[in-house]
Design a protein around this motif. Structure first.
Motif, short mmCIF file in Angstrom:
data_model
loop_
_atom_site.label_atom_id
_atom_site.label_comp_id
_atom_site.label_asym_id
_atom_site.label_seq_id
_atom_site.Cartn_x
_atom_site.Cartn_y
_atom_site.Cartn_z
N ILE A 47 36.95 51.89 -12.32
CA ILE A 47 37.47 51.67 -13.66
C ILE A 47 37.31 52.95 -14.46
O ILE A 47 36.42 53.77 -14.18
N TYR B 160 35.07 51.61 -19.87
CA TYR B 160 35.72 50.30 -19.87
C TYR B 160 34.78 49.23 -19.32
O TYR B 160 33.83 49.54 -18.60
N GLY C 102 41.97 43.29 -18.23
CA GLY C 102 41.06 44.44 -18.27
C GLY C 102 41.36 45.46 -17.19
O GLY C 102 42.19 45.25 -16.29
N ALA C 103 40.67 46.57 -17.26
CA ALA C 103 40.84 47.62 -16.25
C ALA C 103 40.25 47.21 -14.92
O ALA C 103 40.59 47.77 -13.87
N ASN C 104 39.35 46.21 -14.93
CA ASN C 104 38.60 45.85 -13.73
C ASN C 104 39.30 44.81 -12.85
O ASN C 104 39.03 44.72 -11.66
N ASP D 28 47.35 42.59 -20.63
CA ASP D 28 46.42 43.29 -21.50
C ASP D 28 47.19 44.05 -22.56
O ASP D 28 48.35 44.42 -22.34
N ASP E 286 46.08 46.90 -23.73
CA ASP E 286 45.68 48.30 -23.59
C ASP E 286 46.40 48.94 -22.42
O ASP E 286 46.22 48.52 -21.26
N SER F 203 44.12 49.96 -19.46
CA SER F 203 43.70 48.82 -18.65
C SER F 203 44.81 48.37 -17.72
O SER F 203 44.58 48.06 -16.55
N SER G 179 45.15 50.83 -14.86
CA SER G 179 44.02 50.71 -13.94
C SER G 179 44.16 49.48 -13.06
O SER G 179 43.97 49.54 -11.84
N ALA G 180 44.51 48.32 -13.66
CA ALA G 180 44.66 47.09 -12.89
C ALA G 180 45.81 47.21 -11.89
O ALA G 180 45.71 46.74 -10.74
N GLU H 44 38.01 44.98 -26.05
CA GLU H 44 37.39 44.10 -25.08
C GLU H 44 36.20 43.34 -25.67
O GLU H 44 35.80 42.30 -25.14
#
Length: 324
Positions: free
Chosen positions: A78, A82, A123-125, A144, A146, A149, A152-153, A235
């Motif tokens: 991530i 984040y 989220g980014a995770n 999301d 953002d 994020s 990243s996802a 977040e």
């Protein structure tokens, strides 16, 4: 001299029975799966192997090891700063969602890509889609507000072959909206999930983290607090906090009443429940469920609701899950 310690149970009995993380962390096994974890593991003051949970880098590497060991996720990372969520609690949410769906499926959890879930605030995770897909084979849409994020996802889905066809990430371009602008006319979701921002403003989030760090003995008065699990502003907090967020979620869900079998959200504060119940009844929900969860000393709950009658729920399961 090693200080005396109170005995710890061999199982975390408060976690869901299907949760893979009911046992205490087996650090040698985790290191075998993810050797990069090794430098972060050392004996604690009681002589037990552990990581420094006040160190964001250690928490992030532990997550990476857990995802690799239990969920076969080879590539996970991530962006700096984040949210890096505790995986056992996130897994509990997914397993309780499976129980909700099982009630519409003769007690059997529906599995496979015929089951579609919507994660608000992925989220980014992308933790929830990862656990949900690897555990049950469900397909996910994650949203999301953002762009970082979202990127990243999407990358996580691209670089892990076992996620590539299971996760569709959508950017919510209107930050003040939840379902609107995301759910398309042709979408049908069996369940939605959300872990909303708990706090009403940044100072509240910082104060809660400061108190937690001091209670854990990780912070002295002259230290600057560090969010060990990270988290960007969107977040951790939003205008009006959890109460306003879930009230809006209830209101918006009515617009998509026929496009999702169940809507759900986590609720951190007990005081939020009456607000949410009132909003759901006003919106026309036909059934509301509340499921208590606990992880250690932290209590939370899932609120689930539907706008469908019993007959419509049965028809939904028969129509949508024939292949599940």
């Amino acid at each position: 001299m090693t200080p005396s310690k109170k005995p710890f149970p061999t199982q975390k009995s408060e976690l869901h029975p299907r949760n893979l993380h009911r046992q205490r962390y087996d650090f040698p096994a985790l290191i075998a799966s993810c050797p990069e974890l090794a430098p972060f593991v050392s004996p604690n003051k009681y002589g037990d192997l552990s990581v420094n949970f006040s160190d964001p880098a250690a928490v992030k590497m532990l997550n990476k090891a857990l995802l690799k060991h239990f969920y076969r996720i080879e590539q996970w990372d991530i962006p700096a700063g984040y949210l890096c969520p505790p995986i056992p609690g996130r897994a509990d949410y997914i397993h309780y969602l499976a129980d909700i769906l099982a009630q519409n499926n003769g007690g059997q959890v529906p599995r496979g890509n015929a089951v579609h879930a919507l994660d608000i605030g992925v989220g980014a995770n992308a933790i929830y889609p990862i656990i949900g897909h690897i555990s049950y084979g469900w397909k996910f849409v994650g949203t999301d507000i953002d762009p970082v994020s979202v990127s990243s996802a999407r990358l996580l889905a691209e670089v892990n072959r076992n996620l590539s066809k299971a996760l569709d990430i959508r950017l919510q371009k209107e930050a003040e909206r939840i379902f609107s602008g995301i759910i398309k006319p042709t979408d049908r979701f069996d369940i939605t999930l959300c872990n909303p921002p708990f706090h009403a403003f940044a100072q509240e989030a910082e104060a809660v983290n400061l108190k937690k760090q001091r209670n854990l003995g990780h912070l002295k008065n002259d230290n600057k607090p560090v969010l060990n699990f990270g988290g960007k502003n969107h977040e951790l907090w939003c205008e009006g906090g959890e109460e306003q967020f879930v009230r809006q979620m209830a209101q918006e869900s009515a617009t998509f009443a026929q496009q999702s079998l169940w809507f759900t959200t986590l609720v951190s504060k007990k005081t939020t429940l009456p607000i949410l119940y009132h909003a759901l009844r006003y919106a026309g929900a036909t059934e509301i469920k509340t499921i208590d969860m606990a992880q250690g000393q932290k209590a939370s709950r899932i609120v689930a609701w539907t706008f469908l009658s019993d007959e419509q729920q049965a028809q939904w399961a028969a129509t949508h899950w024939q292949k599940a």
